[in-house]
Scaffold this active site. Structure first.
Site, short mmCIF file in Angstrom:
data_model
loop_
_atom_site.label_atom_id
_atom_site.label_comp_id
_atom_site.label_asym_id
_atom_site.label_seq_id
_atom_site.Cartn_x
_atom_site.Cartn_y
_atom_site.Cartn_z
CB SER A 49 37.24 40.04 18.45
OG SER A 49 35.91 40.29 18.04
CG HIS A 93 42.10 50.78 49.12
ND1 HIS A 93 41.17 50.22 49.97
CD2 HIS A 93 43.16 51.14 49.92
CE1 HIS A 93 41.63 50.26 51.22
NE2 HIS A 93 42.83 50.80 51.21
CD GLU A 138 40.08 37.27 28.97
OE1 GLU A 138 38.84 37.19 28.97
OE2 GLU A 138 40.72 37.67 27.98
CE LYS A 166 38.85 43.41 22.62
NZ LYS A 166 37.50 42.95 22.95
#
Ligand code: ARG
Length: 483
Positions: A299, A178, A312, A305
């Site tokens: 970024s 979980h 991804e 970043k």
């Protein structure tokens, strides 16, 4: 290089020397008007199915060889066909071949060029054959080659994970259920879970190969052919394990594409789960790993970043592969027997599936090889969530308390520890003994992360001793089936 006569030059209704040279205007004398430019473009597949050219030439060579062996065409015809196809191969490889939309697909393009090069022998090649059994053969041949490349990539993916695991049998991380800290696990054990997944994918792929590797050629349009073909000979020449036994099924079946896509979708789901974990682990909130710069991007606005774009995208690309499976299933579901032009739509999803899975496995294997593990952060996270609570319950159970009572007692201990801002292992012995007298000084070892790990020394468990045995097993397995 001489180019095939341009189809646009012929006049409507004018009989052409080469019936394939102007398919746009007439398939045969039966047709009285040309195909519109739109219909031509809508029905053509050559822009994408030219990818099948090697399989198409191999299939034609095997067919011609058999036709000659059976006395259906002359030895000279075979020699001409071999010479012509050899030249076509060179033209395609060197980029000189002129693919023509008007000739619809890879099969008609190659056949027309062959006839332009060698004359009548080229026109005899299609004896006892239809594009229906031809295309089914080509796709199977092509896919078989891709399956073999993908199984090597799957082995590389597993090897990369096993290599990383070998360095981290003793690295402790929190295991989750979980997404809540559950029990401590070895990081290597976690990685080997993915090795199990990819090993099953490899098994599935090997199974798909068996049913892909059967020969449709000889089914002709749908009913078989009146020529005395030797299908077994063609199968042997092309390395097929056997021959499709029903001509109607042979030309219409695309189960192999469905099964392959199902394999691919499941594999990409596994990739996607791993990619998701890499993204999570690299986030500041976890900080378990770092991915090499070459797999990250910055970024344009936030100078601090470093984004895990490759992971991804691997996660994102699972969507298109799962989508292709749905597309192919839907493509097949409404088709009456036997061949329908719908089947032309099987190629783009199949090609994209192969490309996406191959690139994704390659890049993920590389990226896993460059992971920097932050063992202290993993260990600190494992210490946070009372991950050894089950160990305390097991300890008391082994001392004679029924497990359910032990479970309840430990819940009280965790509550106390939360109240005091301590880990279970930091609670004073007297506090624990106050909860139950069965607890003695030997509990200290039980409540440590390593004590917890070592205790799970059951086959398939996370104890480093078990994990090392699993690594050995995988290494031996991968060495014997390796790429
Ligand atoms: N381009 C076609 C395909 O991909 C080849 C088979 C065409 N057969 C036919 N009878 N129209 O399926």
């Amino acid at each position: 290089m001489s180019t095939p006569s341009s189809p646009s030059k012929a006049q409507p209704g004018q009989p052409s020397d080469d019936p394939l040279a102007n398919k746009a205007q007439a398939w045969s004398a039966l047709f009285s008007e040309p195909m519109s430019e739109l219909v031509q473009r809508y029905t053509a597949s050559v822009s994408f199915d030219q990818r099948l050219w090697q399989a198409d030439i191999a299939g034609s060579l095997a067919h011609a060889d058999m036709l000659a062996a059976q006395g259906i065409i002359a030895a000279q015809d075979l020699a001409d066909i071999q010479r012509g196809l050899g030249q076509i191969r060179q033209e395609i490889e060197s980029g000189q071949f002129k693919w023509q939309l008007a000739l619809e697909d890879v099969h008609l393009n190659i056949e027309a060029r062959l006839t332009a090069l060698v004359g009548d022998a080229g026109k005899r090649l299609h004896t006892g054959r239809s594009r229906n059994d031809q295309v089914a053969t080509d796709v199977r041949l092509w896919l078989r080659g891709e399956i073999d490349k993908l199984s090597a990539l799957l082995a590389q993916m597993q090897a990369a994970l096993v290599r990383l695991a070998a360095d981290h049998t003793e690295t402790v991380m929190p295991g989750f259920t979980h997404l809540q800290v559950a029990q401590p696990v070895s990081f290597a054990h976690h990685l080997l879970a993915y090795v199990e997944m990819f090993a099953r994918d490899a098994e599935r792929l090997a199974d798909v190969r068996k049913r892909t590797n059967r020969l449709p050629l000889g089914a002709a349009a749908l009913a078989g052919t009146s020529y005395p073909l030797d299908r077994e000979r063609v199968a042997r020449t092309l390395g097929f394990d056997g021959v499709c036994q029903n001509s109607l099924d042979a030309v219409s079946d695309r189960d192999f594409a469905l099964e392959f896509s199902a394999f691919a979708a499941i594999t990409m789901v596994h990739v996607s789960r791993l990619a998701e974990e890499l993204v999570l682990w690299m986030s500041q909130n976890f900080g378990f790993i770092d991915l090499a710069d070459r797999y990250c991007t910055g970024s344009s606005i936030m100078p601090q970043k470093r984004n895990p774009d490759v992971a991804e995208l691997a996660r994102g690309k699972s969507g298109r592969v799962v989508g292709h499976l749905m597309g192919l299933l839907t493509l097949m579901k409404g088709q009456p027997m036997t061949y329908n032009k719908d089947n032309q739509e099987d190629k783009e999803p199949l090609f994209d599936t192969v490309d996406t899975v191959a690139d994704t496995l390659r890049i993920m294997a590389e990226m896993v090889g460059g992971i920097k593990v932050k063992a202290e952060a993993m260990e600190a996270a494992a210490l946070k969530g009372y991950a050894t609570a089950t160990d305390l319950a097991d300890y008391m159970t082994k001392k004679g308390l029924p497990f359910r009572d032990a479970h309840e007692t430990v819940a009280h201990a965790v509550k106390l520890a939360i109240g005091q801002g301590l880990d279970l292992s930091q609670l004073p012995l007297e506090t624990l003994q106050g909860l139950h007298p069965s607890i003695t000084a030997d509990v200290t070892q039980v409540l440590t992360l390593r004590g917890s790990l070592n205790a799970r020394n059951v086959l398939g468990g996370t104890a480093p001793e078990q994990v090392r045995a699993q690594i050995k097993r995988h290494q031996a397995r991968l060495a014997s089936t390796g790429p």
